[in-house]
Motif scaffolding. Sequence first.
Motif, mmCIF file in Angstrom:
data_model
loop_
_atom_site.group_PDB
_atom_site.id
_atom_site.type_symbol
_atom_site.label_atom_id
_atom_site.label_comp_id
_atom_site.label_asym_id
_atom_site.label_seq_id
_atom_site.Cartn_x
_atom_site.Cartn_y
_atom_site.Cartn_z
ATOM 1 N N LEU A 54 0.884 -0.637 -0.166
ATOM 2 C CA LEU A 54 -0.282 0.164 0.110
ATOM 3 C C LEU A 54 1.168 0.898 -0.023
ATOM 4 O O LEU A 54 0.361 2.111 -0.717
ATOM 5 C CB LEU A 54 -0.847 0.039 1.290
ATOM 6 C CG LEU A 54 -1.831 -1.030 1.394
ATOM 7 C CD1 LEU A 54 -2.932 -1.320 2.840
ATOM 8 C CD2 LEU A 54 -2.653 -1.071 0.288
ATOM 9 N N SER A 55 1.711 1.190 0.863
ATOM 10 C CA SER A 55 2.571 2.744 0.630
ATOM 11 C C SER A 55 3.703 2.564 -0.416
ATOM 12 O O SER A 55 3.476 4.512 -0.594
ATOM 13 C CB SER A 55 4.105 2.007 1.992
ATOM 14 O OG SER A 55 4.838 0.831 1.729
ATOM 15 N N LEU A 57 2.249 2.378 -3.806
ATOM 16 C CA LEU A 57 0.989 2.505 -4.394
ATOM 17 C C LEU A 57 1.222 4.121 -4.564
ATOM 18 O O LEU A 57 0.905 5.330 -3.485
ATOM 19 C CB LEU A 57 -0.471 2.249 -3.896
ATOM 20 C CG LEU A 57 -0.510 0.831 -4.577
ATOM 21 C CD1 LEU A 57 -2.143 0.417 -4.021
ATOM 22 C CD2 LEU A 57 -0.137 0.105 -5.870
ATOM 23 N N THR A 59 -0.571 8.211 -5.492
ATOM 24 C CA THR A 59 -1.291 8.406 -4.551
ATOM 25 C C THR A 59 -2.904 8.520 -5.088
ATOM 26 O O THR A 59 -2.790 8.666 -6.943
ATOM 27 C CB THR A 59 -1.178 10.410 -4.577
ATOM 28 O OG1 THR A 59 -0.249 10.765 -4.052
ATOM 29 C CG2 THR A 59 -2.418 11.128 -3.809
ATOM 30 N N LYS A 62 -3.518 4.403 -3.377
ATOM 31 C CA LYS A 62 -2.921 4.845 -2.439
ATOM 32 C C LYS A 62 -4.391 4.292 -1.321
ATOM 33 O O LYS A 62 -4.967 3.632 -0.848
ATOM 34 C CB LYS A 62 -2.302 5.343 -2.026
ATOM 35 C CG LYS A 62 -1.512 4.971 -0.059
ATOM 36 C CD LYS A 62 -0.632 5.566 -0.122
ATOM 37 C CE LYS A 62 0.658 5.833 -0.555
ATOM 38 N NZ LYS A 62 1.844 6.857 -0.512
#
Length: 254
Positions: A54-55, A57, A59, A62
């Motif tokens: 997730l980190s 991905l 903007t 995310k």
Amino acid sequence: MLFAAVMKLFMPLIVVLPGIAAYYLYNEGSNLNFAQGMLEGSTVKPDKAYPLLLSILPTGFKGLAFAALTAAIVASLAGKVNSIATIVSLDIYKNIKGDAVSDTALVKLGKVTVLIALVIGASLAPLLQHLDQGFQFIQEFTGFITPGVLAIFLMGIFTTWTTPNAAFAGAIATFAYSLLFKNFWLDESPFMNRILVVFICTVATMVLVSLLGNRNYRNDTVIVNRTLFVTSSGFKLVSLFILGVLVALYVFLW
């Protein structure tokens, strides 16, 4: 129903694909922050893979992924607390008190039950931080109950001679068999294989209890109208197709 079944076929891909991506990123070492984030000391922690994915991905994606994860957790939690409240208030308390209990009292009891359950769950949550894989832990210990649930449903639907006492015995036996096999026998086997053995033993226990028990309960058996379950030819064909795809996936990937 068929649409839900088709969507369920994509679950292995949805669940496994992030793991494949995490495995590739870790082994390739192209993202050093990802590779280092997977470690706790010198030990690889698989549970860190999803938040790390997730980190990285962009903007927008995310936020979308985090919103979807939050929605899934909230929906799952809502279903669990609703079930807990229903079991305690209706299945247990109302059966003990009878029809004399009011709906207001049942609602209040359900709210108190949910609050107590959430406090217990939150208290136990820190104990899970030392697990190697949280998802596998959840699946394995859910498997203590699911073989019995499946056995009770199948025996109740497809037989007319399974007794209520057999269903109760199956509910108790599935947990006892799971504990026995996990700690003393088949402890080295994959938990999915162990669940199959527990299911077979639970069915055998239910058959034995039914054969030894009083079977005069049949006078109270609910008669189900078969016409309620008549399906079209198209439904049967699509159902067979879905079952065929499911079997093929298991045979190919086992």
